[in-house]
Design a protein around this motif. Sequence first.
Motif, PDB file in Angstrom:
ATOM      1  N   LEU A  89      -2.492   2.634   7.474  1.00 41.71           N
ATOM      2  CA  LEU A  89      -2.282   1.317   8.074  1.00 41.71           C
ATOM      3  C   LEU A  89      -1.806   0.365   6.988  1.00 41.71           C
ATOM      4  CD1 LEU A  89      -2.699  -0.808  10.412  1.00 41.71           C
ATOM      5  CD2 LEU A  89      -5.014  -1.124   9.489  1.00 41.71           C
ATOM      6  N   ILE A  90      -0.708  -0.354   7.252  1.00 45.12           N
ATOM      7  CA  ILE A  90      -0.245  -1.367   6.296  1.00 45.12           C
ATOM      8  C   ILE A  90      -0.619  -2.749   6.816  1.00 45.12           C
ATOM      9  CG2 ILE A  90       1.627   0.012   5.348  1.00 45.12           C
ATOM     10  CD1 ILE A  90       3.548  -1.732   7.060  1.00 45.12           C
ATOM     11  N   GLU A  91      -1.111  -3.565   5.903  1.00 43.32           N
ATOM     12  CA  GLU A  91      -1.462  -4.947   6.206  1.00 43.32           C
ATOM     13  C   GLU A  91      -0.863  -5.836   5.141  1.00 43.32           C
ATOM     14  OE1 GLU A  91      -5.724  -5.114   8.173  1.00 43.32           O
ATOM     15  OE2 GLU A  91      -5.761  -3.718   6.482  1.00 43.32           O
ATOM     16  N   ALA A  92      -0.647  -7.098   5.484  1.00 38.79           N
ATOM     17  CA  ALA A  92       0.087  -7.992   4.590  1.00 38.79           C
ATOM     18  C   ALA A  92      -0.638  -8.243   3.273  1.00 38.79           C
ATOM     19  CB  ALA A  92       0.358  -9.322   5.298  1.00 38.79           C
ATOM     20  N   ASP A  93      -1.961  -8.271   3.296  1.00 34.71           N
ATOM     21  CA  ASP A  93      -2.708  -8.698   2.114  1.00 34.71           C
ATOM     22  C   ASP A  93      -3.290  -7.557   1.290  1.00 34.71           C
ATOM     23  OD1 ASP A  93      -4.415  -7.926   4.081  1.00 34.71           O
ATOM     24  OD2 ASP A  93      -5.753  -9.664   3.962  1.00 34.71           O
ATOM     25  N   ILE A  94      -2.856  -6.324   1.519  1.00 35.66           N
ATOM     26  CA  ILE A  94      -3.372  -5.218   0.715  1.00 35.66           C
ATOM     27  C   ILE A  94      -2.484  -5.014  -0.509  1.00 35.66           C
ATOM     28  CG2 ILE A  94      -4.440  -4.100   2.693  1.00 35.66           C
ATOM     29  CD1 ILE A  94      -2.152  -2.096   2.713  1.00 35.66           C
ATOM     30  N   PRO A  95      -3.033  -4.514  -1.627  1.00 38.99           N
ATOM     31  CA  PRO A  95      -2.241  -4.350  -2.853  1.00 38.99           C
ATOM     32  C   PRO A  95      -1.176  -3.266  -2.699  1.00 38.99           C
ATOM     33  CG  PRO A  95      -4.449  -3.415  -3.119  1.00 38.99           C
ATOM     34  CD  PRO A  95      -4.447  -4.152  -1.819  1.00 38.99           C
ATOM     35  N   PRO A  96      -0.141  -3.306  -3.558  1.00 41.09           N
ATOM     36  CA  PRO A  96       0.964  -2.339  -3.472  1.00 41.09           C
ATOM     37  C   PRO A  96       0.522  -0.873  -3.505  1.00 41.09           C
ATOM     38  CG  PRO A  96       1.546  -4.133  -4.937  1.00 41.09           C
ATOM     39  CD  PRO A  96       0.103  -4.318  -4.590  1.00 41.09           C
ATOM     40  N   ASP A  97      -0.467  -0.538  -4.338  1.00 40.15           N
ATOM     41  CA  ASP A  97      -0.911   0.856  -4.413  1.00 40.15           C
ATOM     42  C   ASP A  97      -1.492   1.328  -3.084  1.00 40.15           C
ATOM     43  OD1 ASP A  97      -0.090   1.136  -6.986  1.00 40.15           O
ATOM     44  OD2 ASP A  97      -2.060   0.751  -7.887  1.00 40.15           O
ATOM     45  N   ALA A  98      -2.233   0.446  -2.418  1.00 42.17           N
ATOM     46  CA  ALA A  98      -2.786   0.800  -1.109  1.00 42.17           C
ATOM     47  C   ALA A  98      -1.673   0.986  -0.091  1.00 42.17           C
ATOM     48  CB  ALA A  98      -3.765  -0.282  -0.644  1.00 42.17           C
ATOM     49  N   LYS A  99      -0.622   0.177  -0.204  1.00 41.50           N
ATOM     50  CA  LYS A  99       0.515   0.332   0.709  1.00 41.50           C
ATOM     51  C   LYS A  99       1.242   1.649   0.446  1.00 41.50           C
ATOM     52  CE  LYS A  99       1.806  -4.232   2.374  1.00 41.50           C
ATOM     53  NZ  LYS A  99       2.884  -5.245   2.471  1.00 41.50           N
ATOM     54  N   ARG A 100       1.405   1.991  -0.830  1.00 43.10           N
ATOM     55  CA  ARG A 100       2.064   3.260  -1.146  1.00 43.10           C
ATOM     56  C   ARG A 100       1.291   4.433  -0.538  1.00 43.10           C
ATOM     57  NH1 ARG A 100       2.434   0.849  -6.222  1.00 43.10           N
ATOM     58  NH2 ARG A 100       4.521   0.013  -6.615  1.00 43.10           N
ATOM     59  N   ASN A 101      -0.028   4.377  -0.618  1.00 46.57           N
ATOM     60  CA  ASN A 101      -0.840   5.443  -0.030  1.00 46.57           C
ATOM     61  C   ASN A 101      -0.660   5.495   1.482  1.00 46.57           C
ATOM     62  OD1 ASN A 101      -1.879   6.150  -2.527  1.00 46.57           O
ATOM     63  ND2 ASN A 101      -3.662   4.798  -2.354  1.00 46.57           N
ATOM     64  N   ALA A 102      -0.583   4.301   2.116  1.00 43.72           N
ATOM     65  CA  ALA A 102      -0.387   4.271   3.573  1.00 43.72           C
ATOM     66  C   ALA A 102       0.966   4.853   3.942  1.00 43.72           C
ATOM     67  CB  ALA A 102      -0.516   2.835   4.087  1.00 43.72           C
TER      68      ALA A 102
ATOM     69  N   SER B 116      10.118   5.551  -8.111  1.00 41.14           N
ATOM     70  CA  SER B 116       8.768   5.550  -8.656  1.00 41.14           C
ATOM     71  C   SER B 116       7.989   4.292  -8.301  1.00 41.14           C
ATOM     72  CB  SER B 116       8.812   5.731 -10.170  1.00 41.14           C
ATOM     73  OG  SER B 116       9.569   4.690 -10.759  1.00 41.14           O
ATOM     74  N   GLU B 117       8.685   3.134  -8.181  1.00 44.26           N
ATOM     75  CA  GLU B 117       8.005   1.891  -7.899  1.00 44.26           C
ATOM     76  C   GLU B 117       8.094   1.496  -6.429  1.00 44.26           C
ATOM     77  OE1 GLU B 117       6.135   0.271 -10.077  1.00 44.26           O
ATOM     78  OE2 GLU B 117       6.570   1.857 -11.500  1.00 44.26           O
ATOM     79  N   SER B 118       8.754   2.286  -5.624  1.00 42.76           N
ATOM     80  CA  SER B 118       8.937   1.937  -4.219  1.00 42.76           C
ATOM     81  C   SER B 118       7.668   2.200  -3.427  1.00 42.76           C
ATOM     82  CB  SER B 118      10.093   2.740  -3.612  1.00 42.76           C
ATOM     83  OG  SER B 118      11.304   2.420  -4.265  1.00 42.76           O
ATOM     84  N   MET B 119       7.414   1.355  -2.463  1.00 46.42           N
ATOM     85  CA  MET B 119       6.271   1.569  -1.571  1.00 46.42           C
ATOM     86  C   MET B 119       6.641   2.557  -0.470  1.00 46.42           C
ATOM     87  SD  MET B 119       4.551  -2.236  -1.291  1.00 46.42           S
ATOM     88  CE  MET B 119       6.102  -3.113  -1.134  1.00 46.42           C
ATOM     89  N   GLN B 120       7.809   2.359   0.133  1.00 48.53           N
ATOM     90  CA  GLN B 120       8.240   3.248   1.205  1.00 48.53           C
ATOM     91  C   GLN B 120       8.940   4.463   0.624  1.00 48.53           C
ATOM     92  OE1 GLN B 120      10.665   0.813   3.792  1.00 48.53           O
ATOM     93  NE2 GLN B 120       8.891  -0.178   4.720  1.00 48.53           N
ATOM     94  N   ARG B 121       8.911   5.546   1.400  1.00 51.75           N
ATOM     95  CA  ARG B 121       9.603   6.759   0.951  1.00 51.75           C
ATOM     96  C   ARG B 121      10.844   7.052   1.784  1.00 51.75           C
ATOM     97  NH1 ARG B 121       6.651  11.705   3.461  1.00 51.75           N
ATOM     98  NH2 ARG B 121       5.193  10.807   4.957  1.00 51.75           N
TER      99      ARG B 121
END
Length: 586
Positions: A109-122, A170-175
């Motif tokens: 789940l992606i949310e606006a206020d989560i850190p980039p690493d958490a977004k990458r995992n999502a 390497s720095e991208s959140m989305q794949r």
Amino acid sequence: MQRRVKDGEVVTGRDILEPAFAVVFTAAQRVLAIDLYDVQLLSGLALARGTIAEMQTGEGKTFAALLPAYLHALAGDGVHVMTVNAYLAKRDFEQIAPVYRLLGLSVGLIEADIPPDAKRNAYASDITYGPGYEFGFDYLRDQVALISRCKPRLGDSFRARQRGQSLDRSESMQRGQAVAIVDETDSVMLDEATTPLVLAAGGDVPAANAEVYVAALRKSEQFEINRHFVIDEAASTLRLTSCAIEQLSDRQNETPRRGLDRSWTMYVEQALRAERLFRRDVDYVVDDDTLRLVDQYTGRIFTDRSWADGLHQAVQAKEGITITTENKSIARITRQRYLRLYKHLCGMTGTAQGGERELRSVYGLRVAIIPPHKPCQRRMLPMRVYADLAIKEKAIVEELVKIHRTGQPVLVGTAAIDTSQRLARHLDERGVSYQLLNGKQDAEEADIVAEAGQLGTVTIATNMAGRGTDIKLGQGVRELGGLHVVATEPQESTRVDRQLFGRAARQGDPGSCQRFASSDDELFARYAPSLSARIQRLADTHGQCQMELEHDVAALQHRVEGTRAYQRRQLFAHDDWLESVLRDLT
């Protein structure tokens, strides 16, 4: 199945699709204790094959999305399930995630206020849920990061590949953009497509040049309509006349010497727009010294949006609140261009009809009409038309009082927050209890809307409040005729009207709907002044027009929808041209 897909089998082929649907059906039985309806399976099939499934409201689109999400996740490239807001994304994620996990898939789940690493995992999950705009903003953030990264030296890319590393992502959140399943497709792909996604910075601190906007406001107050400026009501545009431009360009005029980021003329023009075109509790609200924008299609209040080119600051000056710095655009993309990046795009909604041509030409998507699970029992009552707003609202209140006495629940849909507040005050005077929703989209709102079908309940809300929330009828309500929906005025789009009416008579339940209208409703006043005058002329001594106007209203809405579609095509064509220019330059 995953191994076979990796070996080259097509996911939409029968040998993969049928067993995939079967295991999802079984998993839903075990985890959620539900049997997917035939119409949900049919919708899942339409989505899996890349079309837009139009399902009647209340038919369970959340569960229908299970099927294509699992099927396409087998390819391992990631599936993005997009909802219209953060609340629905979290609700669907929490409800559906256990099903995917039972099937061996990861879900995020992606949310606006989560850190980039958490977004990458999502995003690294097989299936990712989130609000559609957040996917778009993360794409822009990735593009900005890629551009701002230092250009690698000659040989760096080769050495990285030799080490099994990547310099590019390497720095991208989305794949990547593989598969997108878009909920409430008409809202996202059509209605909101006139507003591009803009990644901006600033806007949170008081402006150092606040006095410039105040001076522009004072100057604009000296101007007269038709002499210094003209307004096109239908297009909601304002422009200065040559007289005003000459006056503002005169060197003898008092013009601020510092703090100008654009011409003085533009500051005054924006001040006039703020005063003449934008209304409090309709286009925006003021909450604790903060300006919040209101979505014109849904009535939702946005906490993270602002107008550009100094208009936001002009409205702040008009309201006498703290004037903040202007946002600086970092990156932008139209919703059309972003969604077209996906290799497989599909969506679902209750109101796709009327937008088929645009959905086909822009996104390459056809619309599949899914039959209802049970026959619809909704009763559409004749539209009631009145000479002016005051008479109409008095009639609405009388109707609400009369229905409330029977115990039948009523949901009142308004186009603007100020209309909701006026009706609430009238009901206070009559001693009728009610629930009032203020345009936020969160769990509390959903809970209130879910209770709108209980005996004796009166709920007042903007038209799209609680979209995606199931309204259950309370004990004894079916015998009273089910939920009754009142639309306080016809909307620019027939799809918005149909979404509101879809709150009643869901899943074969009884229900009824009725529209009210008056000569000064925005649809008539802005786009059909002659029809407005006709209504006033034909009204009887009680202020009610007995003439049948359903056909006239439908024709007018169709014309306005055509205008909006043209504006979206122009925006997309401009974006297409700009993209081609940038491509040629690089």
